[in-house]
Design an enzyme around this catalytic site. Structure first.
Site, short mmCIF file in Angstrom:
data_model
loop_
_atom_site.label_atom_id
_atom_site.label_comp_id
_atom_site.label_asym_id
_atom_site.label_seq_id
_atom_site.Cartn_x
_atom_site.Cartn_y
_atom_site.Cartn_z
N THR A 112 14.56 41.57 6.07
CA THR A 112 13.66 42.70 5.31
C THR A 112 13.06 43.73 6.24
O THR A 112 13.00 45.02 5.93
CB THR A 112 12.61 41.74 4.96
OG1 THR A 112 13.29 41.08 3.75
CG2 THR A 112 11.37 42.61 4.23
N ASN A 133 13.14 39.90 12.15
CA ASN A 133 11.74 39.72 11.41
C ASN A 133 10.96 38.81 12.27
O ASN A 133 9.50 39.11 12.40
CB ASN A 133 11.74 38.72 10.22
CG ASN A 133 12.49 39.51 9.15
OD1 ASN A 133 12.38 40.77 8.95
ND2 ASN A 133 12.96 38.84 8.16
N ASP A 231 13.49 39.27 -4.37
CA ASP A 231 13.76 38.52 -3.33
C ASP A 231 13.34 37.04 -3.03
O ASP A 231 14.17 36.01 -2.70
CB ASP A 231 13.23 39.11 -1.97
CG ASP A 231 13.54 38.43 -0.52
OD1 ASP A 231 14.78 38.60 -0.29
OD2 ASP A 231 12.72 37.71 0.08
ZN LIG Z 1 13.73 41.46 1.96
#
Ligand SMILES: [Zn+2]
Length: 456
Positions: A112, A133, A231
């Protein structure tokens, strides 16, 4: 489009810069010009400013002084979800806009934060700095996580910074990196929302719409809008579960709410709406597991070497270890036939990863990277957990990692399908629409010309 075809407006505010050019309007209405020519000036004045139906529409039509782009991210919107359930609003954008034929290609790793920040900077992760992340700076030992807003982590120039550097307004209703002070962007409270995942989606849409009620000079020319779905649902149930359709339908209703609000304000056809996702989703089930402890007879991998397990395996042995030797022994183990599912993981020195992944040019990336096959997971040891769900982060060559690109607006041809492209191209598309000079990036300078219609 012809302003006469616009729907009547709710907002009667008008900072219509074209108000009122008698020459252009009389050209549209020859009968008015004839009357004006043969009658008194007073009669012309009365007719033109009071009775002309064209004039009435023009005065009520809200005009945007500058091109405006709304960039929407629907997190984890795997390519194909748009066909899983009834999505009339997304399909309205598709039918009247330009789409990437087989979806938008994310950057590696298909996670993401790296992807959202590539979309708004046009940079591959090593160049914008958000290489995962979560990661650790090898020099300072400082740790980055998704709540880290210190500017030192966030390299490159995101679109909101580019926009305000040019003297325009930008607004962010959530986006990774948007709360970070950079250049002339200081995340002003009215235009920049601090992340709070509990804010209902419709509140986000309504705030974005409210910006179009501002005086023209205050309307942001670039606005982000972020939804956590599908998601969240995708991780829980995997991409093929019927429940995923609920999350997709929810996002579609929000797109409908946005379209309705823009139409009520008379600006829908003038605003550019770009809908994307950050990555796709693949099912993780069927015991597709690889345990690093199974490599111990060849080389023990202590947990404090491992900075990320799955799907991106990232290993940084302490100094003094021969990295190539570690990689060689790990691959010997994985290819020995004696490690369960070993053939589905391959380990590389990061400099030897396939060039197409663009994943080596940063000290933040640990020196040893493992690429795992689609749907497989890596764990240190067998936890005996049995779980099925969804995951992403895999090689961006997997079709399951693809997401969507839909562009709708004055410079996107209606019903056009273009070949799939990487999301690092989006920065240049948006600066081209807004007509500002962007920062240098990994996108192609000529790409906007291949996807956008020329401006009038
Ligand atoms: Zn994502």
């Amino acid at each position: 489009m012809d302003p006469a075809t616009k729907k009547p407006l709710i907002s009667q505010q008008s900072d219509n810069n074209s108000f009122q050019n008698p020459n252009s309007s009389s050209a549209r209405s020859p009968s008015i010009a004839l009357i004006a020519f043969s009658a008194s000036f007073a009669f012309f004045f009365f007719f033109f400013f009071v009775l002309s139906p064209v004039n009435q529409i023009d005065t009520s039509a809200r005009r945007l002084v500058n091109p405006v782009v709304i960039l929407i991210s629907s997190d984890g919107f795997r390519f194909g979800y748009q066909y899983k359930t009834h999505t009339p609003n997304i399909h309205r954008l598709i039918k009247n806009g330009t789409v990437a034929e087989l979806g938008l290609i994310p950057v590696f790793p298909t996670l993401t934060f790296p992807n959202h920040y590539s979309i708004v900077t046009g940079l591959y992760p090593p160049y914008h700095g958000i290489i995962n992340n979560y990661f650790t700076d090898p020099v300072s030992g400082d740790k980055f996580n998704m709540g880290s807003h210190e500017p030192k982590w966030w390299l490159g120039e995101p679109l909101w910074e580019t926009v305000v550097n040019h003297g325009f307004k930008a607004a962010t209703y959530f986006w990774p990196g948007s709360e970070v002070t950079k250049g002339n962007w200081d995340c002003p409270s009215y235009y920049c929302q601090s992340y709070n995942g509990s804010v209902p989606f419709q509140d986000r849409v309504d705030t974005v719409l409210s910006y179009f009620d501002l005086p023209s000079s205050e309307i942001p020319v670039f606005i982000t809008l972020y939804f956590e779905e599908p998601d969240h649902q995708g991780h829980q149930v995997g991409p093929d579960d019927p429940q995923i359709t609920q999350a997709v339908a929810h996002v579609d209703r929000m797109i409908g709410r946005l379209i309705d609000g823009l139409e009520q304000r008379g600006v829908f056809e003038d605003v550019t709406v770009i809908m994307v996702g950050d990555h796709g989703m693949v099912g993780t089930c069927d015991e597709k597991l690889i345990f690093l402890n199974d490599l111990a007879p060849w080389i023990p991998i202590p947990s404090d070497w491992v900075y990320s397990y799955t799907p991106l395996l990232a290993i940084r042995p302490p100094s003094g270890y021969d990295l190539a030797d570690v990689v060689g022994k790990m691959n010997d183990a994985l290819q020995s036939g004696k490690v369960d599912n070993g053939e589905y993981l391959k380990v590389y020195l990061k400099e030897e990863l396939p060039e197409r992944l663009h994943y080596s040019a940063s000290d933040r990336i640990p020196p040893i990277i493992g690429l795992v096959a689609e749907g497989y997971k890596i764990e240190l040891k067998n936890s005996k957990r049995q779980e099925c769900g969804g995951a992403h982060g895999y090689d961006n060559a997997y079709f399951s990692m693809r997401t969507i690109f839909i562009g709708h607006g004055p410079q996107f041809a209606r019903g056009r399908v273009v070949p799939s492209f990487e999301n690092v191209q989006i920065y240049n598309i948006i600066t081209s629409i807004i007509k500002i000079q962007g920062a240098s990036n990994n996108g192609t300078d000529s790409f906007p010309n291949s996807i956008l219609l020329p401006t009038l």
